[in-house]
Design an enzyme around this catalytic site. Structure first.
Site, short mmCIF file in Angstrom:
data_model
loop_
_atom_site.label_atom_id
_atom_site.label_comp_id
_atom_site.label_asym_id
_atom_site.label_seq_id
_atom_site.Cartn_x
_atom_site.Cartn_y
_atom_site.Cartn_z
CB THR A 195 74.28 -21.98 -14.21
OG1 THR A 195 75.67 -21.39 -14.53
CG2 THR A 195 74.28 -23.41 -14.80
N GLY A 196 73.52 -19.65 -16.40
CA GLY A 196 73.79 -19.07 -17.64
C GLY A 196 73.58 -17.50 -17.77
CB THR A 202 75.55 -19.71 -10.85
OG1 THR A 202 75.71 -18.28 -11.63
CG2 THR A 202 74.46 -20.04 -10.49
NE ARG A 224 72.25 -9.51 -14.68
CZ ARG A 224 72.38 -10.91 -14.47
NH1 ARG A 224 72.90 -11.26 -13.50
NH2 ARG A 224 72.22 -11.71 -15.38
CB VAL A 225 67.76 -8.88 -10.08
CG1 VAL A 225 67.43 -10.16 -9.78
CG2 VAL A 225 67.95 -7.75 -9.40
N GLY A 226 69.50 -11.23 -12.03
CA GLY A 226 69.47 -12.14 -12.91
C GLY A 226 68.32 -13.21 -12.71
CG ASP A 227 68.96 -17.18 -14.46
OD1 ASP A 227 70.04 -16.56 -13.87
OD2 ASP A 227 69.00 -18.34 -14.29
N GLY A 268 71.37 -14.92 -17.47
CA GLY A 268 70.10 -14.79 -16.82
C GLY A 268 69.27 -14.18 -17.49
N1 ASP Z 1 72.55 -17.15 -14.35
C1 ASP Z 1 73.45 -16.24 -13.38
C2 ASP Z 1 72.99 -14.69 -13.83
O1 ASP Z 1 72.61 -14.34 -14.62
C3 ASP Z 1 74.90 -16.16 -14.12
C4 ASP Z 1 75.35 -17.77 -14.53
O2 ASP Z 1 74.76 -18.72 -14.04
O3 ASP Z 1 76.71 -17.74 -14.61
O4 ASP Z 1 73.15 -14.02 -12.83
#
Ligand code: ASP
Length: 302
Positions: A223-224, A172, A200-203, A226
């Site tokens: 990032t991480g 990300t 699917r929707v992340g953060d 989500g």
């Molecule tokens: N945060 C992102 C998500 O969950 C993925 C990532 O940052 O690696 O979509």
């Protein structure tokens, strides 16, 4: 007039099998990309440009770089498609825009900015976001073009049941900046998580979770994992810690500690404080990043 500042990340995670560093060499592409994005955004800020333009530029550069999981090079869903999320926010008027599950634009962060500037909404998803892009004259890009050969091969290997050679590399991208006028902005863009359920929707496109900017507090990009970041409203939580008097690096570390203590999860975040001091934290083995120093040079780290 104050010193402009930019910090950029290229995702928190592990080194992946396609990462040169895992075979012993320097992690050149991943660090080269964040360095270039930070340098170009800093040059824009030094010319008197706005923090909002700087974070958009930095994220566009990384979206166009197939090394990262954003724009071109995004990882694939369980259906083998690219679905991208992005957001952008400015800290003066707290205006923001976001898109989620978009399949057909080159630069989702710029579409997020169009949501902010051309609509009365904050978040548009899927076909609605694509319709805005077309109405604004943003050309459609085929999903096949966004999916690189490397991501396609990774998908095919997973579908064939091949054991993962290494933990998934994230990728990300995000940026946080402060301009000469003292305004803050942040932006984040991603292809999401590998083999995610379609829709699917992340953060990343959730304001307050993946991205936040308030001139009175801080600018933050996360990032991480989500789902964990959403549950902790991480970006806003870190900004609030800066508002409570913590230095950006300490606020980032403390927000991350709180997340792991409450809901677990891994990832990282970058922060720019109200006087332009950059900070970051991650609890993953690596998080590629680049940031400007007060003397105008760019530093990188993994
Ligand atoms: N945060 C992102 C998500 O969950 C993925 C990532 O940052 O690696 O979509």
């Amino acid at each position: 007039m104050s010193i402009p500042a930019i910090i950029v990340h290229g995702g928190a995670g592990h080194l992946g099998p396609d990462d040169p560093a895992s075979s012993g060499g320097p992690d050149a592409p991943r660090l080269a990309g964040v360095r270039r994005a930070a340098a170009e955004a800093l040059a824009l800020l030094q010319r008197g440009g706005a923090a909002l333009d700087a974070v958009e530029l930095a994220v566009r550069i990384l979206e166009d770089d197939p090394t990262y999981n954003a724009g071109t090079g995004s990882c694939l869903t369980a259906d083998g498609e690219v679905e991208m999320d992005a957001s952008i926010m400015e800290g003066e008027g707290l205006r923001c825009g976001a898109v989620a599950a978009v399949k057909d634009v080159q630069n989702p962060v710029s579409l997020a900015r169009l949501v902010m500037e051309r609509t009365e909404h904050v978040l548009l998803v899927g076909p609605g976001a694509s319709a805005l892009a077309r109405a604004a004259g943003v050309p459609a890009v085929s999903n096949e073009r966004l999916a690189t050969a490397a991501q396609r091969a990774r998908f095919e290997a997973a579908r064939a049941g091949a054991p993962a050679a290494a933990p998934a590399k994230h990728g990300t991208v995000g940026a946080a900046a402060r301009d000469r006028a003292g305004h803050l902005a942040a932006a984040t863009s991603t292809g999401g998580t590998f083999l995610k359920r379609p829709g699917r929707v992340g953060d990343t496109p959730i304001i307050g979770a993946g991205t936040y900017a308030d001139d009175m507090l801080a600018a933050v990009s996360c990032t991480g994992q989500g789902e964990r970041f959403i549950r902790m409203t991480m970006a806003r939580a870190a900004a609030d810690l800066v508002g409570a008097g913590h230095a950006p690096a300490e606020a980032a570390a403390q927000a991350l500690r709180r997340m792991t203590g409450r809901v677990g999860g891994d990832g990282g975040l970058i922060v720019v404080g109200p006087v332009g001091e950059p900070g970051f934290a991650h609890n993953t083995p690596v998080m590629s990043r680049a940031w400007s120093r007060a003397d105008g040079t760019i530093e990188v780290g993994l």
